[in-house]
Design a protein around this motif. Structure first.
Motif, mmCIF file in Angstrom:
data_model
loop_
_atom_site.group_PDB
_atom_site.id
_atom_site.type_symbol
_atom_site.label_atom_id
_atom_site.label_comp_id
_atom_site.label_asym_id
_atom_site.label_seq_id
_atom_site.Cartn_x
_atom_site.Cartn_y
_atom_site.Cartn_z
ATOM 1 N N ILE A 21 6.628 4.561 -8.980
ATOM 2 C CA ILE A 21 5.905 5.798 -8.702
ATOM 3 C C ILE A 21 4.407 5.502 -8.638
ATOM 4 O O ILE A 21 3.843 4.892 -9.541
ATOM 5 C CB ILE A 21 6.220 6.882 -9.757
ATOM 6 N N CYS A 22 3.778 5.900 -7.521
ATOM 7 C CA CYS A 22 2.349 5.664 -7.325
ATOM 8 C C CYS A 22 1.556 6.444 -8.369
ATOM 9 O O CYS A 22 1.716 7.660 -8.493
ATOM 10 C CB CYS A 22 1.971 6.099 -5.913
ATOM 11 N N PRO A 23 0.702 5.760 -9.148
ATOM 12 C CA PRO A 23 -0.059 6.452 -10.198
ATOM 13 C C PRO A 23 -1.129 7.380 -9.622
ATOM 14 O O PRO A 23 -1.630 8.257 -10.312
ATOM 15 C CB PRO A 23 -0.700 5.307 -10.995
ATOM 16 N N ASN A 24 -1.439 7.175 -8.355
ATOM 17 C CA ASN A 24 -2.493 7.966 -7.715
ATOM 18 C C ASN A 24 -1.979 9.299 -7.167
ATOM 19 O O ASN A 24 -2.603 10.337 -7.357
ATOM 20 C CB ASN A 24 -3.134 7.124 -6.609
ATOM 21 N N CYS A 25 -0.830 9.261 -6.485
ATOM 22 C CA CYS A 25 -0.359 10.488 -5.818
ATOM 23 C C CYS A 25 1.070 10.879 -6.195
ATOM 24 O O CYS A 25 1.547 11.932 -5.792
ATOM 25 C CB CYS A 25 -0.471 10.343 -4.297
ATOM 26 N N GLY A 26 1.757 10.025 -6.934
ATOM 27 C CA GLY A 26 3.107 10.384 -7.380
ATOM 28 C C GLY A 26 4.220 10.065 -6.392
ATOM 29 O O GLY A 26 5.382 10.367 -6.644
ATOM 30 N N HIS A 27 3.859 9.409 -5.281
ATOM 31 C CA HIS A 27 4.890 9.034 -4.301
ATOM 32 C C HIS A 27 5.813 7.972 -4.897
ATOM 33 O O HIS A 27 5.348 7.035 -5.530
ATOM 34 C CB HIS A 27 4.216 8.495 -3.026
ATOM 35 N N MET A 28 7.107 8.127 -4.695
ATOM 36 C CA MET A 28 8.049 7.137 -5.199
ATOM 37 C C MET A 28 8.473 6.212 -4.065
ATOM 38 O O MET A 28 8.819 6.677 -2.980
ATOM 39 C CB MET A 28 9.273 7.822 -5.802
ATOM 40 N N LYS B 256 0.862 -1.183 0.000
ATOM 41 C CA LYS B 256 0.000 0.000 0.000
ATOM 42 C C LYS B 256 0.898 1.231 0.000
ATOM 43 O O LYS B 256 1.838 1.324 0.779
ATOM 44 C CB LYS B 256 -0.896 -0.009 1.242
ATOM 45 N N CYS B 257 0.601 2.157 -0.884
ATOM 46 C CA CYS B 257 1.361 3.406 -0.948
ATOM 47 C C CYS B 257 1.340 4.085 0.427
ATOM 48 O O CYS B 257 0.277 4.239 1.024
ATOM 49 C CB CYS B 257 0.750 4.329 -2.006
ATOM 50 N N PRO B 258 2.508 4.459 0.959
ATOM 51 C CA PRO B 258 2.552 5.078 2.294
ATOM 52 C C PRO B 258 1.817 6.421 2.354
ATOM 53 O O PRO B 258 1.414 6.866 3.423
ATOM 54 C CB PRO B 258 4.049 5.297 2.549
ATOM 55 N N GLU B 259 1.622 7.045 1.196
ATOM 56 C CA GLU B 259 0.982 8.359 1.158
ATOM 57 C C GLU B 259 -0.538 8.254 1.026
ATOM 58 O O GLU B 259 -1.274 8.939 1.714
ATOM 59 C CB GLU B 259 1.523 9.180 -0.023
ATOM 60 N N CYS B 260 -1.005 7.384 0.118
ATOM 61 C CA CYS B 260 -2.439 7.391 -0.196
ATOM 62 C C CYS B 260 -3.092 6.006 -0.118
ATOM 63 O O CYS B 260 -4.270 5.873 -0.416
ATOM 64 C CB CYS B 260 -2.669 7.995 -1.580
ATOM 65 N N GLU B 261 -2.321 4.968 0.248
ATOM 66 C CA GLU B 261 -2.845 3.615 0.430
ATOM 67 C C GLU B 261 -3.256 2.916 -0.868
ATOM 68 O O GLU B 261 -3.827 1.842 -0.842
ATOM 69 C CB GLU B 261 -4.041 3.615 1.411
ATOM 70 N N HIS B 262 -2.987 3.511 -1.991
ATOM 71 C CA HIS B 262 -3.236 2.899 -3.285
ATOM 72 C C HIS B 262 -2.277 1.716 -3.444
ATOM 73 O O HIS B 262 -1.135 1.797 -3.007
ATOM 74 C CB HIS B 262 -2.966 3.954 -4.373
ATOM 75 N N GLU B 263 -2.741 0.612 -4.060
ATOM 76 C CA GLU B 263 -1.854 -0.545 -4.200
ATOM 77 C C GLU B 263 -0.842 -0.365 -5.315
ATOM 78 O O GLU B 263 -1.213 -0.107 -6.454
ATOM 79 C CB GLU B 263 -2.678 -1.825 -4.409
HETATM 80 ZN ZN LIG Z 1 0.038 7.009 -3.562
#
Ligand SMILES: [Zn+2]
Length: 124
Positions: free
Chosen positions: A20-27, A5-12
């Protein structure tokens, strides 16, 4: 490749470093995601810290034969505990493997030579 789970937005997302998270851009960072990599972070600290402790220990005990023997035993135990062989599953790249074997071998050889020279001094 496992999902986290993305640490920023919990997106898988994939746990791979640099994803890079496609939802929030967190790497995904080096010590995030994979459990092994967290273990690796711990190992990284140990592999640098333990030889340093050993070095100080041997240095401090260099004027007394008994304490040198005690320090030598502690050195062997700690050298074994910090050995990359116990952590071989967690190396992601060949570079990491070579790097940590290099650090471990270099530091411990140095201390072993130091112990040998001091022992020699006491024998004569
Ligand atoms: Zn994210």
């Amino acid at each position: 490749m496992s999902l986290i789970k993305c640490p920023e937005c919990e997106h898988e997302i994939l746990s791979r470093i640099g994803t890079i998270c496609p939802n929030c851009g967190h790497m995904v960072g080096y010590f995030e995601g994979d459990k092994n990599r967290k273990k690796y972070g711990k190992f990284f600290a140990i592999s640098l810290f333990v030889p340093f402790i050993n070095f100080v220990l041997v240095l401090l005990s260099s004027f007394n034969k008994t304490s040198l023997i005690v320090a030598s035993v502690i050195f062997v135990v700690l050298a074994f505990l910090s050995s990359p062989i116990r952590y071989k599953d967690i190396f992601v790249t060949k570079f990491e493997k070579i790097l940590f074997w290099g650090i471990w071998l270099g530091a411990n050889t140095l201390i072993a030579v130091m112990i040998y020279n001091l022992m020699h001094k006491f024998v004569n």
